[in-house]
Design an enzyme around this catalytic site. Sequence first.
Site, PDB file in Angstrom:
ATOM      1  N   GLU A  12       0.754  -1.227  -0.090  1.00 30.75           N
ATOM      2  CA  GLU A  12       0.262  -0.170   0.040  1.00 30.75           C
ATOM      3  C   GLU A  12       0.812   1.112   0.146  1.00 30.75           C
ATOM      4  OE1 GLU A  12      -3.065  -0.281  -0.436  1.00 30.75           O
ATOM      5  OE2 GLU A  12      -3.206  -2.458  -0.188  1.00 30.75           O
ATOM      6  N   GLY A  14       2.072   2.480  -3.373  1.00 29.68           N
ATOM      7  CA  GLY A  14       1.947   3.012  -4.753  1.00 29.68           C
ATOM      8  C   GLY A  14       2.607   2.247  -5.645  1.00 29.68           C
ATOM      9  N   LYS A  37       1.305  -8.597 -13.313  1.00 21.08           N
ATOM     10  CA  LYS A  37       1.219  -8.969 -12.075  1.00 21.08           C
ATOM     11  C   LYS A  37       1.059 -10.450 -11.775  1.00 21.08           C
ATOM     12  CE  LYS A  37      -0.099  -7.224  -7.430  1.00 21.08           C
ATOM     13  NZ  LYS A  37       0.706  -6.381  -6.962  1.00 21.08           N
ATOM     14  N   GLY A 119       3.414  -6.927  -2.611  1.00 23.08           N
ATOM     15  CA  GLY A 119       3.878  -6.328  -1.113  1.00 23.08           C
ATOM     16  C   GLY A 119       5.228  -5.905  -1.072  1.00 23.08           C
ATOM     17  N   ASN A 176       6.601   8.006  -3.789  1.00 28.04           N
ATOM     18  CA  ASN A 176       5.566   8.267  -4.051  1.00 28.04           C
ATOM     19  C   ASN A 176       4.881   8.940  -2.658  1.00 28.04           C
ATOM     20  OD1 ASN A 176       2.555   7.911  -5.159  1.00 28.04           O
ATOM     21  ND2 ASN A 176       2.494   6.164  -3.438  1.00 28.04           N
TER      22      ASN A 176
END
Length: 239
Positions: A12, A14, A37, A119, A176
Amino acid sequence: MSSYFVAGTDTEIGKTLSSCGLLHAFSAQGWSTAAMKPVAAGAVLDAHGVWRNEDAEALASSATVAVPRALSTPFLLREPAAPHLVAAHEGVVLDIEHIVHCHREIAARADITIVEGVGGFRVPLDDTRDTGDLARALGLPVILVVGMRLGCLSHALLTAEAIAACGLNMAGWIANTVDPAMRLAAENLGTLRERFARRHAAPLLGMIPRLPDPTGANAAAWLDVDVLMPRSGTSAPGR
């Protein structure tokens, strides 16, 4: 043909926004792009009864080359939790060799392929291997996404050391903005910029602010992929 592995300092922070931004930035330079992905944890059923992952869908919509989901996301796990635990619960073996094969198929279809990790850089995939082992098996240059917030310096420097320990090249990094109220944000950015350049020869590709509309197209405006391209401009960047 060239590929980059996008790693993060945490979850989480970016990675997907940055990856989508890279895809848009490369396509704006005239390169065909594909996205992958390989391991996605967290999926919902759409109206047609198809399991979909939000990050994987965002990547696919940002690429110029359409890729079958069986190749772009060979391991789609339903629960949004640690992938090795969810995989064990669902009876799935996260086969790195299969991911390498899928990447080879995808990379042959586009000038640039962006592979987004899951992750942080050392998230376990099974009892012995993690996403660092995946990046090493792929053998790709790494773009590190640093979530700019309190504590990011240690996370970023440790992740860069882990990338180097895997024998991988850190091609560049993206800052980010996770916490727009972060104190001494410019000074923290300067610290990382200097250390990454000196220790890893890794340039800053851009700092993405807190965007009111966080799309890949909007993130691309803050990224400079020219530094990844050869000076002649006649062949694809990276490997």
